[in-house]
Design an enzyme around this catalytic site. Sequence first.
Site, PDB file in Angstrom:
ATOM      1  N   GLU A 221      -4.486  30.983 -26.179  1.00 39.50           N
ATOM      2  CA  GLU A 221      -5.245  31.206 -25.320  1.00 39.50           C
ATOM      3  C   GLU A 221      -6.078  32.287 -24.433  1.00 39.50           C
ATOM      4  O   GLU A 221      -6.850  32.388 -24.178  1.00 39.50           O
ATOM      5  CB  GLU A 221      -4.890  29.979 -24.478  1.00 39.50           C
ATOM      6  CG  GLU A 221      -4.434  28.155 -25.297  1.00 39.50           C
ATOM      7  CD  GLU A 221      -6.637  27.861 -25.716  1.00 39.50           C
ATOM      8  OE1 GLU A 221      -7.073  28.141 -25.914  1.00 39.50           O
ATOM      9  OE2 GLU A 221      -5.958  27.984 -27.079  1.00 39.50           O
TER      10      GLU A 221
ATOM     11  N   SER B  29       3.529 -39.478 -16.493  1.00 34.62           N
ATOM     12  CA  SER B  29       4.189 -39.780 -15.279  1.00 34.62           C
ATOM     13  C   SER B  29       5.452 -38.155 -14.568  1.00 34.62           C
ATOM     14  O   SER B  29       5.845 -38.513 -14.644  1.00 34.62           O
ATOM     15  CB  SER B  29       5.415 -41.033 -16.422  1.00 34.62           C
ATOM     16  OG  SER B  29       5.342 -42.129 -16.714  1.00 34.62           O
TER      17      SER B  29
END
Length: 734
Positions: free
Chosen positions: A23, A398
């Site tokens: 680069e 219940s």
Amino acid sequence: MRRIPISYDQIPPDFINALLAAEDDNFLNHRGVDPMGLLRAVVELVQTGQIQTGGSTITMQVAKNYFLSSERVFSRKFNEILLALQIERSLDKREIFELYVNKIYLGNRAYGIEAAAQIYFGKSIDQLDLADLAMIASLPKAPSRYNPVSNPERTLIRRNWILGRMLSLGNIDQQTYEDAVAKPIKATKYEAKAELEAPYVAEMARLEMVERFGDDAYTSGYHVYTTVDSSLQTLANRSLREGLMEYDRRHGYKGPEASNPEATPDQWETLLRPYREMGGLLPAVVTAVSADKALIQMRGGALGEIPWEGMRWARKHINTNSLGPNPRSPSDVLDVGDIIRVMHEEDVRYRLAQIPKAQGALVVLSPDDGSIQALVGGFSFEQSKYNRVTQAKRQPGSSFKPFLYSAALDHGYTPASLVNDAPLVVDDGHMEEAWRPRNSGGDFLGPIRLREALYRSRNLVSIRLLQDIGVDRALTYIERFGFSRRELPRNLSAALGTPELTPLQIAQGYTTIANGGYAVKPYLIERIQDHQSGVIDFARPAVTPKVIEAHQLRVEQYRAISTVPDLEIPSAERVIDPRTTYQLTSMLKDVITRGTAARARALQRPDLAGKTGTTNEQKDAWFSGYNGDLVATVYVGFDQPATLGRREYGGTAALPVWMTFMAEALEDRPESTQPMPDGLVNARIDPDTGRTARPGSDNALFEVFKEEDAPPSFSELDAGGYSSEGAVTPLELF
């Protein structure tokens, strides 16, 4: 975005040299802009038609990546140069390089070199050799073009060019170069693989993250850690699935998912293509049927067989309460061309199965902090994304009664109080006709102790309790278990569990009983991390005194890697008298030892307590149970309410799921239950009257009382019953 930022010191020198060679080989010398680099890029373009090294410096790329767009116009390039010059004046080369390698996109959602190393090689960047480092250095130029997974040939050319540049720049010697270029591209896509099947948990975590962070939840690379225990989650998955399939088998075989009797063998694979595995059930096509087995083919062409024993259960389903005759051979059950579901047994042997129509939920909480230990929202997430733990509001029946009984115990009742289990007619003038509630069996037992009424689940007793306490007064009390008042119906039907609540809400209510009266709230996300700030948030739930020290220690550990300000772990509020929860737990243990959940005695755990629940016409079946370490709630029912069947109750449809889970979950854990708090006494009572037993009485039993509610000793009694001076007596409601 997958991003794992690292410091300059963590970057291998070979990678630094490889990236600079690719680069910006003059990076250490220029001031942000490299005229020679720009000129070289022009020459490469003229000579080859391509730019190999690029004209932008690393500093210019930092300027573009952090501050500018990728628009290809002169003004952007001009701004890029100005910003690069300013960056070079503000930062040193190490800082600029570090910014660059942590920001660049390298394909497959990898941002930065450490994320790329993890994705392409499953390793950290410092574990890679020269060839692999050069390969990663080849990616910034064009991540899609040089993608090593989709285009390894082009990546190899680019990588070897970089290695050649390193050789010409003197970064490596000839032998090192030759060894590196000889290595083939072996990159693959390493993705995080699910270690645990918990899709309902994952979806809950996703929703919470999106609610908290918006779209950033998808792109910021957060790591989310939940409270779920892997072993408990795996067990919960299996327990619910086995329970639902067992229920389904009791109600017969509903036939194949499709039938293709005219299909030829070369069409079988195509026929199976639309069918996916669900809940461990595999799709298969029947290829032959004989006197003692059926042959099948799976997706992918694998072959297997279902022996007669693996399909003997398959009586024809007529309706929920009716089955056809027992099959006598495989041909009574299967035909060639049937698309069916099977479970793998061993080798090539399978068992006939079917995807259950009934659905269910299982949620497990820690009673000390509310953390979700396991959660299953249905038979299969692939079948239905609907999470019944958090979304299915159904009547608990219940299993809601313990909250009412707690109110009774805190309003003058004792476990020995007598309440009349007798017919009751309710006519408040607002109903079209009078309400005549019944017990599930249709019978009445007359005066009955509160303890026995609970473990026998007597509806008329619950209604009389609510009537005596007062609806508003009782519901205000029940809110302490974490319920919203607007969800509780303001009428006597609430005594029978008619509020519409989710399994998670019911489980939360039971945590307050299990932990001795403390209000804790369920939570799922234990901590959130990113790789830049460490722990950015973590749970700070209100906890019981039993675990506050452990939670505080956890906070101290996170503070070293956290941006969260110093915060203390709050103590949970005690909302129920611990004596009440002790009495209630004692009564709920009897549900297991002698009541509607008596089959759970097989677990041989004296620390277990819980309550069954069944709604009208057996549309919903529940069981919620606990010990001092875990609270687990199971729900079974159809998504579109319908009867589960005449003999399907909480004790037959939901309890077996809970038992399967608890048997293994508690296998290596010592017994754990609430210790007896101060202010309670044990007294011998007559089970028929609830009063103090006569000396030498043969049928006397011990009951636990709050000191202020204990019956007087026998010496305080006179011929007419209780003395009138100062003795506190159990209430008797007739």
